[in-house]
Write a protein that holds these residues in place. Structure first.
Motif, PDB file in Angstrom:
ATOM      1  N   VAL A  38     -12.571  85.112  28.751  1.00 54.25           N
ATOM      2  CA  VAL A  38     -12.690  85.515  27.493  1.00 54.25           C
ATOM      3  C   VAL A  38     -13.976  84.689  26.327  1.00 54.25           C
ATOM      4  CG1 VAL A  38     -11.399  86.186  25.207  1.00 54.25           C
ATOM      5  CG2 VAL A  38     -10.626  86.443  27.455  1.00 54.25           C
ATOM      6  N   SER A  39     -14.025  83.399  26.799  1.00 53.75           N
ATOM      7  CA  SER A  39     -14.752  82.496  26.082  1.00 53.75           C
ATOM      8  C   SER A  39     -16.239  82.901  25.635  1.00 53.75           C
ATOM      9  CB  SER A  39     -15.129  81.237  26.761  1.00 53.75           C
ATOM     10  OG  SER A  39     -13.590  80.579  26.638  1.00 53.75           O
ATOM     11  N   PRO A  40     -17.008  83.422  26.895  1.00 47.84           N
ATOM     12  CA  PRO A  40     -18.263  83.859  26.136  1.00 47.84           C
ATOM     13  C   PRO A  40     -18.505  85.161  25.350  1.00 47.84           C
ATOM     14  CG  PRO A  40     -18.070  84.023  28.737  1.00 47.84           C
ATOM     15  CD  PRO A  40     -16.683  83.715  28.195  1.00 47.84           C
ATOM     16  N   ASP A  41     -17.335  86.090  25.357  1.00 49.48           N
ATOM     17  CA  ASP A  41     -17.381  86.948  24.370  1.00 49.48           C
ATOM     18  C   ASP A  41     -17.087  86.529  22.871  1.00 49.48           C
ATOM     19  OD1 ASP A  41     -17.226  88.828  26.570  1.00 49.48           O
ATOM     20  OD2 ASP A  41     -15.232  89.328  26.648  1.00 49.48           O
ATOM     21  N   ILE A  42     -16.303  85.388  22.833  1.00 49.44           N
ATOM     22  CA  ILE A  42     -16.042  84.831  21.645  1.00 49.44           C
ATOM     23  C   ILE A  42     -17.217  84.304  21.208  1.00 49.44           C
ATOM     24  CG2 ILE A  42     -14.726  83.334  20.166  1.00 49.44           C
ATOM     25  CD1 ILE A  42     -12.518  83.891  22.026  1.00 49.44           C
TER      26      ILE A  42
END
Ligand SMILES: *[C@@H]1O[C@H](CO)[C@@H](O)[C@H](O)[C@H]1NC(C)=O
Length: 455
Positions: A38-42
């Motif tokens: 999820v981190s890259p999306d954030i």
């Protein structure tokens, strides 16, 4: 949650680190892989709004609100935590303190609750205040205090000051310790009985076998109780040890302490605090005194019916599950002329109170009003409550201020506000008549209802 760290360099300068986004997830609801995915999306979301170079850190955590959990419910008296939980239950006698008076270590008790029903101006009101003494709820005595309403500063009221809380925790630990010793004794006894099973005497064998069975059952129960108490101890420490989490209301009305010079010369030392709905609603039962475990129901009954008792009316009936509900108010007439008599045929009314300091005590109101002069020569008229007898100990102690004194049927008799040693072990407790206090509360809250049984 976003944070930025400033790193101090050796040259006296420093550098500002990247923006760190902390994301807390509830324990066991996600995995490191999920978080990584999820981190890259954030980060791309942040870049879209112009935030470059942010770092995301994940951690597991449960958000603990400062508000803390609701006050505890009263359990059945068969529950091993029944008596040791009383310092955190929403019933009368509950130990309280205020944020303002925390440093003085001033503590008191809740006398009773009422529903406001309607405000003075006749608007519907959902407020439920608690009653105690002004001297418990407010530090100074210079003027009348009235909460100004939403947005105004609040004088927070808490369940248990530091000392009372520690005492509660110590009691749980002491109970666990006591049960631990009981368990050890059972283990020894069972081992001895198991030797006795080899006896030649058939009676001894029979006794030993029955004994082993009975004591093993007791031992299993004790072990189960220790487990439940240990879990309770952990829970109390986790949920309640932070004093901020013990806030449960704020002072609403606290008129200056005064003596009603024009009228009966009674002492007005009363204050109310509005209860936090979230803290009280779940387990609120209205005006109930938890008689606790200090006396068995039988012992309490004996106190109300001493030998040589010649009274005919019912003075006390042990209530189911030790919960004595407040049902009415002792009239002015009965206070002046008690209709019960002790073994010397002197008039008396046996009364009880539950207070945050000395718990449940039984005393004797002899119908005499005491005349008291304060340091300034101001004379007041008080209800005097005497110790039950020489062996009973004092009817009240510091920290019981504000508690409600009732007769054995749950009729309100007085609001305790002070006590005085009278030489030796003799102590007298002073109270303001409840019928008069209730009148004063009704002047302030004209629609007050004292008899509701739930929030
Ligand atoms: C307060 O409100 C309750 C519920 O609406 C009602 O039953 C009760 O009679 C009211 N009490 C007073 C004193 O107005």
């Amino acid at each position: 949650m976003a944070a930025r760290f400033f790193t101090h360099g050796e040259d006296g300068k420093g550098s500002l680190g990247p923006i760190v986004i902390w994301i807390a997830t509830h324990p066991d609801t996600t995995t490191a892989e999920n978080a990584h995915d999820v981190s890259p999306d954030i980060i791309s979301l942040l870049e879209k709004v112009g935030v470059e170079g942010a770092v995301i850190e994940w951690y597991e955590g449960t958000v603990e609100t400062l508000a803390g959990p609701p006050l505890l419910r009263v359990t059945l008296d068969t529950d091993p935590t029944y008596y040791v939980r009383r310092f955190l239950t929403a019933v009368l006698g509950m130990p309280i303190t205020t944020q303002e008076r925390e440093d003085d270590d001033a503590q008191g008790s809740v006398g009773f609750f009422f529903h406001e029903n309607k405000s003075k101006r006749g608007e519907a009101s959902a407020r439920v205040p608690g009653v105690s003494n002004r001297h418990v709820l407010h530090k100074t005595n210079t003027d009348d205090y009235q909460f100004k309403g939403a947005g105004a500063p609040r004088q927070l009221v808490r369940v248990c000051g530091s000392r009372r809380f520690q005492r509660g925790v110590n009691e749980i630990k002491a109970r666990i310790g006591r049960l631990g010793s009981d368990a050890e004794l059972f283990v020894t006894e069972i081992a001895e009985l198991q030797l006795q099973v080899a006896s030649e005497d058939p009676d001894e064998v029979e006794e030993a076998e029955a004994g082993v069975t009975a004591k093993q059952a007791k031992l299993a129960e004790i072990k189960q109780h220790i487990g439940l108490l240990e879990a309770f101890d952990k829970e109390v420490n986790a949920q309640w040890s932070d004093i901020e989490r013990r806030n449960m209301g704020h002072v609403d009305w606290a008129p200056k302490i005064s003596v009603d010079v024009e009228g009966n010369r009674y002492t007005l030392d009363v204050g109310t605090f509005e209860l936090d709905e979230a803290k009280f609603k779940p387990h609120f039962k209205g005006n109930v005194i938890d008689l606790g475990a200090k006396y068995t129901p039988g012992e309490l009954t004996d106190k109300f019916y001493p030998l040589h008792n010649t009274n005919t009316r019912t003075l006390f009936n042990p209530p189911p599950n030790r919960q004595l509900r407040v049902k009415g108010i002792v009239t002015r007439e009965l206070l002046a002329n008690p209709d019960c008599f002790d073994s010397n045929d002197e008039p008396c009314l046996i009364v009880l109170k539950d207070g945050g300091a000395s718990d449940l005590t039984v005393g004797n109101h002899a119908g005499l009003e005491a005349y008291l002069a304060d340091d300034f020569g101001q004379e007041s008229v008080e209800l005097a409550i005497y110790n039950y007898n020489k062996q009973s100990g004092d009817f009240s102690a510091k920290g019981d201020s504000g508690s409600l004194i009732v007769d054995g049927k749950g009729n309100m008799l007085g609001l305790l506000h002070s006590g005085m040693p009278r030489g030796g072990s003799n102590h007298v407790t002073f109270a303001t008549p409840a019928w008069w206090i209730v009148q004063k509360i009704k002047d302030q809250y004209p629609h007050a209802d004292f008899y509701r049984t739930s929030w």
